[in-house]
Design an enzyme around this catalytic site. Structure first.
Site, PDB file in Angstrom:
ATOM      1  N   GLU A 431       0.825  -1.215   0.000  1.00 12.19           N
ATOM      2  CA  GLU A 431       0.000   0.000   0.000  1.00 12.19           C
ATOM      3  C   GLU A 431       0.856   1.261   0.000  1.00 12.19           C
ATOM      4  OE1 GLU A 431      -2.733   0.001   3.309  1.00 12.19           O
ATOM      5  OE2 GLU A 431      -1.228  -0.722   4.704  1.00 12.19           O
ATOM      6  N   ASP A 455      -4.720   3.170   0.209  1.00 14.98           N
ATOM      7  CA  ASP A 455      -3.508   3.914   0.555  1.00 14.98           C
ATOM      8  C   ASP A 455      -2.540   3.987  -0.620  1.00 14.98           C
ATOM      9  OD1 ASP A 455      -3.723   4.960   3.180  1.00 14.98           O
ATOM     10  OD2 ASP A 455      -3.750   2.914   3.934  1.00 14.98           O
ATOM     11  N   CYS A 502      -7.155  -5.961  -1.521  1.00 16.85           N
ATOM     12  CA  CYS A 502      -8.192  -5.808  -0.499  1.00 16.85           C
ATOM     13  C   CYS A 502      -8.674  -4.365  -0.371  1.00 16.85           C
ATOM     14  CB  CYS A 502      -7.716  -6.341   0.845  1.00 16.85           C
ATOM     15  SG  CYS A 502      -6.318  -5.422   1.499  1.00 16.85           S
TER      16      CYS A 502
END
Ligand code: PEP
Ligand code: MG
Length: 545
Positions: A431, A455, A502
């Site tokens: 991320e 992110d 995710c």
């Protein structure tokens, strides 16, 4: 129109008339009597009748909500036979020379208080069960009528709280939704509502009950935990639309439940679900997710006033693992910091919190917090198929340090004779752009990657994810992001690791084809999106250019 907010127990929309649930109040008087044997006999008869009633409720629950959920009424039957409970009733009758009703009521208060004062949330919730069976005995002693809701057809049942037996005794075909002023999501009532697939909201507060009346129109939004009483025509139309969409989603669910996530040309992908807590598991199962790809464990910390103990965490992780019955569950270690602040961490105020002290950075500088979480995770690992992943990774040395700490926690548990599974997969979140760029160096160290696109987008495009004014600059389909994901996928596979996504982008079905072509092995999305993504996957044919 009046709006009330509570906690959602089961996500669905219901529109209908309110029926305020009225139970026959159990008010007990203390009556002096010398006939203790007679009073004891009365209790025995009332208990025998209660046992029979509970058997009938158990049978009904078994038919309607299955054995696991019916089990509570078998437990109630056992509670009825509990020696301490019955000794207490007899003692009070004999020593205080009082009537049976009074002895049962006092025993009920004492036992309920004992459960309430226990540390364990599950045991605390049992105090409601004690009250439930005691009230049943008292009603039988008074030969009272059974409780009941109003006879209206198709009602939104509103109550201060509902005992499990009251919930299951309601005629399911007539209940559109439950809304309660009180109640805990750990209570069996909440569990039953979830399993009965009835929209339910708990904890709406006392004002709600005093302000509503039988027959008022209401719209229950079990997704947001909102109940709208006397909605205006525009709001009503919006809620009807939402209900329609929900019904279409449920129809999709019926068609797609149990079907594999496979494209027309035979490419398979795992579709998992993201959760924030134990409460979300019902939705995961309902939507037929293949596993949990992201359990944001920081919500356990955010719900607490102090650091959650190892025991508290262990109980939560175990529950999730057991509920998923051997399906993969990936729990992310806590991602506190930035927008997720808990006061008791006493983090300094930062100029740029998203670039500051958060997630793994806290864990590596305050290892006692990290080790407590890892101990709880490894202890829970024997109850299912656990993967642990670490957020906000930027370097090889961080991962090496994390793996060292995991190793030392395992050794510590072993020295204490505590068992843990030896097949716990360890993975990292991709991320930050740094992690994606050095993914060739990171992949050999771990079992899997999971791309946190929320992110990754913020850091790659320099767009604060909290700032709504940056939307036009925050292109989630930006070529830079797609290239970073593709790079991580290639490096994962070249090193024998698997890769999932995710972040929210995993549910963006306009990218499903790109993700599958990159070789993404798992897409983890909000439970309500699982079937939408399955639908998209099954329509793809990757053999076509
Ligand atoms: C992400 O960053 O994409 C992610 C899944 O983590 P969170 O949204 O919790 O930061
Ligand atoms: Mg993130």
């Amino acid at each position: 129109m009046k709006q009330y907010q509570g906690k959602s127990v089961y996500g669905a929309v219901a529109i209908g008339k309110i029926s305020v649930f009225r139970r026959q109040e159990v008010s007990v008087k203390r009556v002096h009597t010398e006939d203790s044997p007679g009073e004891i006999k009365r209790v025995e008869q009332a208990e025998a009748r209660a046992a029979q009633q509970l058997q009938e409720i158990y049978d009904k629950a078994l038919r309607e909500v299955g054995e696991t959920n019916a089990q509570i009424f078998a437990i109630h039957q056992m509670m009825l036979e509990d020696e301490d409970y019955n000794d207490s009733i007899r003692n009070i009758i004999e020593t205080q020379k009082v009537n049976a009703e009074y002895a049962v009521a006092v025993t009920s208060d004492n036992f309920a208080e004992m459960f309430r004062s226990m540390d364990d949330a599950y045991m605390q919730a049992r105090s409601a069960d004690i009250k439930d069976i005691s009230n049943r005995i008292i009603r039988n002693l008074e030969a009272g009528e059974a409780d009941g809701a109003a006879e209206n057809d198709q009602m939104i049942v509103c109550a201060d709280d509902l005992a499990p037996s009251e919930t299951v005794s309601l005629d399911k075909d007539k209940v559109l939704a439950f809304v309660t002023a009180h109640g805990s999501s750990n209570s069996h009532t909440a569990i039953l509502a979830r399993n009965m697939n009835i929209p339910a909201i708990i904890g709406v507060g006392d004002a709600f009950l005093s302000e509503i009346r039988d027959g008022q129109t209401a719209a229950v939004d079990g997704f947001t935990g909102t109940i709208l009483v006397d909605p205006d025509p525009e709001t009503l139309a919006q809620m009807e639309h939402k209900q329609q969409q929900d019904l279409e989603q449920k129809k999709l669910l019926l068609d797609l439940k149990g079907k594999p996530n496979v494209t027309k040309d035979g490419t398979k992908v795992n579709i998992f679900a993201n959760i924030g807590g134990v409460d979300n598991i019902g939705a995961v199962l309902l939507n037929d997710a293949g596993g949990i790809g992201l359990f944001r464990s920081e919500f356990l910390y955010l719900e607490n006033q102090d650091y959650p103990t190892e025991e508290q965490q262990f109980a939560a992780y175990r529950k999730v693992l057991e509920s998923m019955a051997g399906k993969k569950v990936i729990i992310r270690t806590m991602d506190i910091g930035a927008d997720k602040q808990a006061d008791y961490f006493q983090l300094d105020k930062e100029e740029n919190p998203a670039l500051g002290y958060r997630a793994i950075r806290i864990c590596l500088t305050r290892p006692e917090i990290f080790r407590t979480q890892l101990r709880a995770l490894y202890r829970a690992s024997v109850y299912g198929n656990l993967g642990i992943m670490f957020p906000m990774i930027t370097s090889v040395s961080e991962v090496q340090e994390i793996l060292g700490i995991c190793q030392s926690v395992r050794e510590e548990l072993q020295a204490e004779g505590i068992v843990y599974a030896d097949n716990v997969e360890l993975g990292i979140m991709i991320e930050t752009p740094a992690a994606a760029v050095i993914s060739d160096l990171l992949a050999p160290l771990v079992d899997f990657f999971s791309v946190g696109t929320n992110d990754l987008t913020q850091y790659t495009l320099a767009c604060d994810r909290q700032n709504p004014n940056l939307e036009r600059f925050c292109d989630t389909h930006h070529e830079a992001i797609l290239r970073l994901i593709a790079m991580a996928a290639k490096n994962a596979h070249a090193n024998g690791a698997w890769i999932g996504i995710c972040g929210e982008l995993a549910a963006d079905t306009s990218l499903t084809e790109d993700f599958l072509r990159m070789g993404i092995d798992e897409l983890s999305v909000s439970p309500g999106f699982v079937l939408k993504v399955r639908d998209a996957v099954r329509k793809l044919d990757l053999s076509k250019a």
